[in-house]
Motif scaffolding. Sequence first.
Motif, short mmCIF file in Angstrom:
data_model
loop_
_atom_site.label_atom_id
_atom_site.label_comp_id
_atom_site.label_asym_id
_atom_site.label_seq_id
_atom_site.Cartn_x
_atom_site.Cartn_y
_atom_site.Cartn_z
N GLY A 17 -6.50 -13.76 -1.63
CA GLY A 17 -6.77 -14.62 -2.78
C GLY A 17 -5.97 -14.26 -4.01
O GLY A 17 -6.40 -14.54 -5.13
N ILE A 18 -4.80 -13.65 -3.82
CA ILE A 18 -3.98 -13.18 -4.94
C ILE A 18 -2.65 -13.91 -4.94
O ILE A 18 -1.99 -14.01 -3.90
CB ILE A 18 -3.74 -11.66 -4.83
N THR A 19 -2.25 -14.40 -6.10
CA THR A 19 -0.95 -15.04 -6.27
C THR A 19 -0.20 -14.36 -7.40
O THR A 19 -0.73 -14.25 -8.51
CB THR A 19 -1.12 -16.54 -6.60
N LEU A 20 0.99 -13.88 -7.11
CA LEU A 20 1.88 -13.35 -8.14
C LEU A 20 2.97 -14.40 -8.34
O LEU A 20 3.89 -14.51 -7.52
CB LEU A 20 2.49 -12.01 -7.72
N GLU A 49 -8.48 -4.27 -6.41
CA GLU A 49 -9.61 -4.28 -5.49
C GLU A 49 -9.15 -4.40 -4.04
O GLU A 49 -9.68 -3.72 -3.15
CB GLU A 49 -10.56 -5.42 -5.85
N ALA A 50 -8.14 -5.24 -3.78
CA ALA A 50 -7.63 -5.39 -2.42
C ALA A 50 -7.00 -4.09 -1.92
O ALA A 50 -7.18 -3.70 -0.77
CB ALA A 50 -6.62 -6.54 -2.37
N LEU A 51 -6.27 -3.40 -2.79
CA LEU A 51 -5.65 -2.14 -2.40
C LEU A 51 -6.68 -1.06 -2.15
O LEU A 51 -6.55 -0.26 -1.20
CB LEU A 51 -4.64 -1.71 -3.48
N VAL A 52 -7.71 -1.02 -2.96
CA VAL A 52 -8.77 -0.04 -2.77
C VAL A 52 -9.48 -0.30 -1.44
O VAL A 52 -9.74 0.63 -0.67
CB VAL A 52 -9.76 -0.05 -3.96
N ARG A 53 -9.79 -1.57 -1.14
CA ARG A 53 -10.44 -1.90 0.13
C ARG A 53 -9.57 -1.47 1.30
O ARG A 53 -10.05 -0.91 2.28
CB ARG A 53 -10.71 -3.41 0.23
N ALA A 54 -8.27 -1.72 1.21
CA ALA A 54 -7.35 -1.37 2.29
C ALA A 54 -7.26 0.16 2.46
O ALA A 54 -7.15 0.66 3.59
CB ALA A 54 -5.97 -1.94 2.02
N ALA A 55 -7.31 0.89 1.38
CA ALA A 55 -7.20 2.35 1.44
C ALA A 55 -8.44 2.99 2.06
O ALA A 55 -8.34 4.03 2.70
CB ALA A 55 -6.96 2.92 0.04
N ILE A 56 -9.57 2.33 1.91
CA ILE A 56 -10.83 2.87 2.43
C ILE A 56 -10.89 2.70 3.94
O ILE A 56 -11.51 3.50 4.63
CB ILE A 56 -12.03 2.19 1.74
N ARG A 57 -10.25 1.69 4.48
CA ARG A 57 -10.33 1.40 5.92
C ARG A 57 -9.73 2.48 6.75
O ARG A 57 -8.94 3.18 6.74
CB ARG A 57 -9.63 0.08 6.24
N ALA A 117 0.38 -11.85 2.61
CA ALA A 117 -0.69 -10.85 2.57
C ALA A 117 -1.50 -10.94 1.28
O ALA A 117 -2.72 -10.82 1.30
CB ALA A 117 -0.09 -9.45 2.73
N LEU A 118 -0.80 -11.15 0.18
CA LEU A 118 -1.51 -11.30 -1.09
C LEU A 118 -2.38 -12.55 -1.07
O LEU A 118 -3.55 -12.51 -1.49
CB LEU A 118 -0.52 -11.36 -2.26
N GLU A 119 -1.83 -13.66 -0.58
CA GLU A 119 -2.58 -14.91 -0.52
C GLU A 119 -3.80 -14.78 0.38
O GLU A 119 -4.84 -15.36 0.10
CB GLU A 119 -1.68 -16.05 -0.06
#
Length: 61
Positions: free
Chosen positions: A16-19, A53-61, A11-13
């Motif tokens: 575009g996110i890599t931890l 940013e990804a979490l904020v986008r997901a929360a808005i949906r 999901a992170l990938e």
Amino acid sequence: MPDCVGRLRAALEANGITLPSLGVDLPTFAGGWSTPLVALGNCNAETAQRLTEALVRAAIR
């Protein structure tokens, strides 16, 4: 638990996110805890911003 980490990594990938340190916290996994911890690890400020940013986008949906 490893399946959970794999799904989180995917999901992170997809965003575009890599931890780099993402994984199962081995002491809690081996220690017999009923729910082992997931080690999210360290990341740089740019990665933290992208995650936010990804979490904020997901929360808005």
